[in-house]
Scaffold this motif. Structure first.
Motif, PDB file in Angstrom:
ATOM      1  N   ILE A  48     -37.737  16.971 -29.615  1.00  0.00           N
ATOM      2  CA  ILE A  48     -36.494  16.578 -28.945  1.00  0.00           C
ATOM      3  C   ILE A  48     -36.169  17.644 -27.906  1.00  0.00           C
ATOM      4  N   ALA A  49     -36.186  17.245 -26.629  1.00  0.00           N
ATOM      5  CA  ALA A  49     -35.945  18.167 -25.512  1.00  0.00           C
ATOM      6  C   ALA A  49     -34.639  17.780 -24.826  1.00  0.00           C
ATOM      7  N   VAL A  50     -33.641  18.654 -24.898  1.00  0.00           N
ATOM      8  CA  VAL A  50     -32.280  18.310 -24.490  1.00  0.00           C
ATOM      9  C   VAL A  50     -31.839  19.117 -23.274  1.00  0.00           C
ATOM     10  N   ASP A  51     -31.352  18.425 -22.265  1.00  0.00           N
ATOM     11  CA  ASP A  51     -30.890  19.041 -21.012  1.00  0.00           C
ATOM     12  C   ASP A  51     -29.570  19.778 -21.230  1.00  0.00           C
ATOM     13  N   VAL A  52     -29.525  21.052 -20.826  1.00  0.00           N
ATOM     14  CA  VAL A  52     -28.274  21.821 -20.890  1.00  0.00           C
ATOM     15  C   VAL A  52     -27.967  22.450 -19.523  1.00  0.00           C
ATOM     16  N   GLY A 132     -27.493  26.239 -18.548  1.00  0.00           N
ATOM     17  CA  GLY A 132     -28.438  26.948 -17.699  1.00  0.00           C
ATOM     18  C   GLY A 132     -28.484  26.331 -16.316  1.00  0.00           C
ATOM     19  N   SER A 133     -29.071  27.035 -15.372  1.00  0.00           N
ATOM     20  CA  SER A 133     -29.125  26.558 -13.995  1.00  0.00           C
ATOM     21  C   SER A 133     -30.399  25.780 -13.717  1.00  0.00           C
ATOM     22  N   ARG A 134     -30.350  24.925 -12.709  1.00  0.00           N
ATOM     23  CA  ARG A 134     -31.441  24.081 -12.241  1.00  0.00           C
ATOM     24  C   ARG A 134     -31.847  23.033 -13.286  1.00  0.00           C
ATOM     25  N   THR A 135     -32.702  22.115 -12.845  1.00  0.00           N
ATOM     26  CA  THR A 135     -33.174  21.033 -13.718  1.00  0.00           C
ATOM     27  C   THR A 135     -34.685  20.912 -13.566  1.00  0.00           C
ATOM     28  N   SER A 136     -35.415  21.313 -14.584  1.00  0.00           N
ATOM     29  CA  SER A 136     -36.871  21.239 -14.534  1.00  0.00           C
ATOM     30  C   SER A 136     -37.379  20.393 -15.693  1.00  0.00           C
ATOM     31  N   ILE A 137     -37.481  19.094 -15.443  1.00  0.00           N
ATOM     32  CA  ILE A 137     -38.054  18.200 -16.449  1.00  0.00           C
ATOM     33  C   ILE A 137     -39.512  18.559 -16.680  1.00  0.00           C
ATOM     34  N   SER A 138     -40.199  18.916 -15.597  1.00  0.00           N
ATOM     35  CA  SER A 138     -41.609  19.303 -15.720  1.00  0.00           C
ATOM     36  C   SER A 138     -41.757  20.545 -16.579  1.00  0.00           C
ATOM     37  N   GLY A 139     -40.833  21.499 -16.413  1.00  0.00           N
ATOM     38  CA  GLY A 139     -40.873  22.708 -17.245  1.00  0.00           C
ATOM     39  C   GLY A 139     -40.660  22.378 -18.706  1.00  0.00           C
ATOM     40  N   ARG A 158     -47.455  11.230 -31.576  1.00  0.00           N
ATOM     41  CA  ARG A 158     -46.826  12.437 -31.035  1.00  0.00           C
ATOM     42  C   ARG A 158     -45.898  12.015 -29.900  1.00  0.00           C
ATOM     43  N   VAL A 159     -44.621  12.395 -30.009  1.00  0.00           N
ATOM     44  CA  VAL A 159     -43.628  11.905 -29.060  1.00  0.00           C
ATOM     45  C   VAL A 159     -42.751  13.047 -28.556  1.00  0.00           C
ATOM     46  N   ILE A 160     -42.524  13.066 -27.235  1.00  0.00           N
ATOM     47  CA  ILE A 160     -41.515  13.950 -26.634  1.00  0.00           C
ATOM     48  C   ILE A 160     -40.331  13.071 -26.268  1.00  0.00           C
ATOM     49  N   ASP A 161     -39.169  13.411 -26.782  1.00  0.00           N
ATOM     50  CA  ASP A 161     -37.920  12.696 -26.513  1.00  0.00           C
ATOM     51  C   ASP A 161     -37.116  13.587 -25.571  1.00  0.00           C
ATOM     52  N   ILE A 162     -37.037  13.197 -24.286  1.00  0.00           N
ATOM     53  CA  ILE A 162     -36.399  14.068 -23.298  1.00  0.00           C
ATOM     54  C   ILE A 162     -35.165  13.404 -22.702  1.00  0.00           C
ATOM     55  N   SER A 163     -34.055  14.133 -22.711  1.00  0.00           N
ATOM     56  CA  SER A 163     -32.807  13.616 -22.146  1.00  0.00           C
ATOM     57  C   SER A 163     -32.424  14.466 -20.938  1.00  0.00           C
ATOM     58  N   GLY A 164     -31.686  13.859 -20.009  1.00  0.00           N
ATOM     59  CA  GLY A 164     -31.242  14.615 -18.849  1.00  0.00           C
ATOM     60  C   GLY A 164     -30.368  13.776 -17.942  1.00  0.00           C
ATOM     61  N   ASP A 165     -29.593  14.458 -17.083  1.00  0.00           N
ATOM     62  CA  ASP A 165     -28.690  13.727 -16.182  1.00  0.00           C
ATOM     63  C   ASP A 165     -29.046  13.927 -14.709  1.00  0.00           C
ATOM     64  N   GLY A 166     -30.275  14.411 -14.456  1.00  0.00           N
ATOM     65  CA  GLY A 166     -30.675  14.606 -13.072  1.00  0.00           C
ATOM     66  C   GLY A 166     -32.175  14.576 -12.917  1.00  0.00           C
ATOM     67  N   ALA A 167     -32.605  14.535 -11.666  1.00  0.00           N
ATOM     68  CA  ALA A 167     -34.035  14.522 -11.358  1.00  0.00           C
ATOM     69  C   ALA A 167     -34.584  15.945 -11.341  1.00  0.00           C
ATOM     70  N   ILE A 188     -44.080  10.018 -23.978  1.00  0.00           N
ATOM     71  CA  ILE A 188     -42.800  10.580 -23.524  1.00  0.00           C
ATOM     72  C   ILE A 188     -41.787   9.460 -23.404  1.00  0.00           C
ATOM     73  N   ASN A 189     -40.679   9.584 -24.112  1.00  0.00           N
ATOM     74  CA  ASN A 189     -39.551   8.659 -23.995  1.00  0.00           C
ATOM     75  C   ASN A 189     -38.386   9.370 -23.312  1.00  0.00           C
ATOM     76  N   GLY A 190     -37.528   8.603 -22.650  1.00  0.00           N
ATOM     77  CA  GLY A 190     -36.447   9.221 -21.892  1.00  0.00           C
ATOM     78  C   GLY A 190     -35.063   8.722 -22.252  1.00  0.00           C
ATOM     79  N   LEU A 191     -34.101   9.594 -22.028  1.00  0.00           N
ATOM     80  CA  LEU A 191     -32.692   9.256 -22.229  1.00  0.00           C
ATOM     81  C   LEU A 191     -31.930   9.693 -20.977  1.00  0.00           C
ATOM     82  N   PRO A 192     -32.023   8.931 -19.885  1.00  0.00           N
ATOM     83  CA  PRO A 192     -31.289   9.279 -18.669  1.00  0.00           C
ATOM     84  C   PRO A 192     -29.786   9.097 -18.865  1.00  0.00           C
ATOM     85  N   ILE A 193     -29.040  10.129 -18.514  1.00  0.00           N
ATOM     86  CA  ILE A 193     -27.591  10.132 -18.718  1.00  0.00           C
ATOM     87  C   ILE A 193     -26.920   9.884 -17.366  1.00  0.00           C
TER      88      ILE A 193
END
Length: 279
Positions: A48-52, A132-139, A158-167, A188-193
């Motif tokens: 679970i990868a969560v955007d902060v 944190g600053s910036r948005t690195s989905i690739s990172g 094997r699943v990566i669950d990634i959420s985020g509100d930006g590109a 990879i599954n996504g949760l665009p906010i």
């Protein structure tokens, strides 16, 4: 007579020594078997990868944390867990923002019922919320990939669950990171906010859902669930995790970038950041 006694003594000592050797050999073999058996089979290894990033306001970050904590203890999630072949999953939870900013909040944990799910939820809520600053989905994806080789579990998926509100606006192109994960058999599954209007921030895009579908997610059964209303934030998280544990996808089918050209530039985040830096 003494010679016979001596021979018997030697034979007895040999038998004892042989027994010790045999015992040691069995012990070593048993240890090897335990080590090999330590790779426990689970239905899914879930990252679970969560955007902060700063584009997420503090209230959203709190609701997001609560959403994941409540999701893993929900009846729907636990029922999906019980329905799996092994009735177990392995999960780790980390937060991310910039290309070099990832922090593991919960290391790999085995979830096999309500008790371990409650412990996971408590662990998620225990750590103070940060930004944190910036948005690195690739990172985030690049950070997630090696995590699968750092646990003691063998997942059927094997699943990566990634959420985020930006590109993605920092680090390597998001499609390169995605493709690297897909090459390793990771979904990879996504949760665009999308709860804010695009006028709120110069970095927001109004078709983030299409961006996630075409540029971020991928792999067998991949899907994205979009959040557009704050009151449905937690419900969306619960639905997404339940589907991932069950190995299911939403009723609608998403056309991936591999099947059709992306509807939005996969480099749009970098393009917006570059224009912003010139102002």
């Amino acid at each position: 007579m003494r010679k016979c006694v001596w021979i018997l003594a030697v034979l007895a000592a040999g038998a004892i020594a042989g027994g010790d050797v045999a015992s040691t050999a069995v012990g070593n073999l048993g240890h090897q078997l335990v080590d090999k058996d330590a790779l426990r089979t689970v239905d899914v290894e879930l990252v679970i990868a969560v955007d902060v990033s700063y584009s997420m306001d503090e209230d959203e970050l709190v609701v997001q944390r609560e959403g994941y904590a409540q999701a893993v203890t929900s009846e729907e999630f636990l029922q999906a867990l019980k329905a799996g072949p092994s009735k177990k999953l392995a999960v780790t939870y980390f937060e991310w923002s910039g290309s070099d900013d990832q922090k593991v909040i919960v290391p790999w944990r085995l979830i096999d019922g309500p008790e371990s799910a409650d412990a996971l939820a408590a662990e998620i809520m225990r750590t103070p919320v940060r930004r944190g600053s910036r948005t690195s989905i690739s990172g985030a994806i690049r950070f997630a990939i090696p995590l699968f080789d750092q646990n003691r579990y063998h997942g059927l998926r094997r699943v990566i669950d990634i959420s985020g509100d930006g590109a993605n606006n920092e680090g390597p192109p998001v499609t390169k990171a995605r493709d690297a994960a897909l090459e390793k058999g990771i979904t990879i599954n996504g949760l665009p906010i999308m709860m804010k209007r695009t006028t709120v921030s110069m970095m927001d895009i109004d078709n983030l859902d299409s961006y996630y579908e075409d540029c971020v997610i991928g792999g067998p059964g991949s899907f994205a669930l979009t959040i557009k209303e704050r009151e449905k934030f937690k419900e969306a998280i619960r639905t997404k995790l339940t589907l991932e544990v069950a190995g299911r996808t939403p009723a609608y089918r998403i056309v991936s970038a591999a099947e059709s050209g992306p509807r939005v530039s996969c480099g749009i985040g970098e393009e917006i950041w570059e224009r912003r830096s010139r102002w």
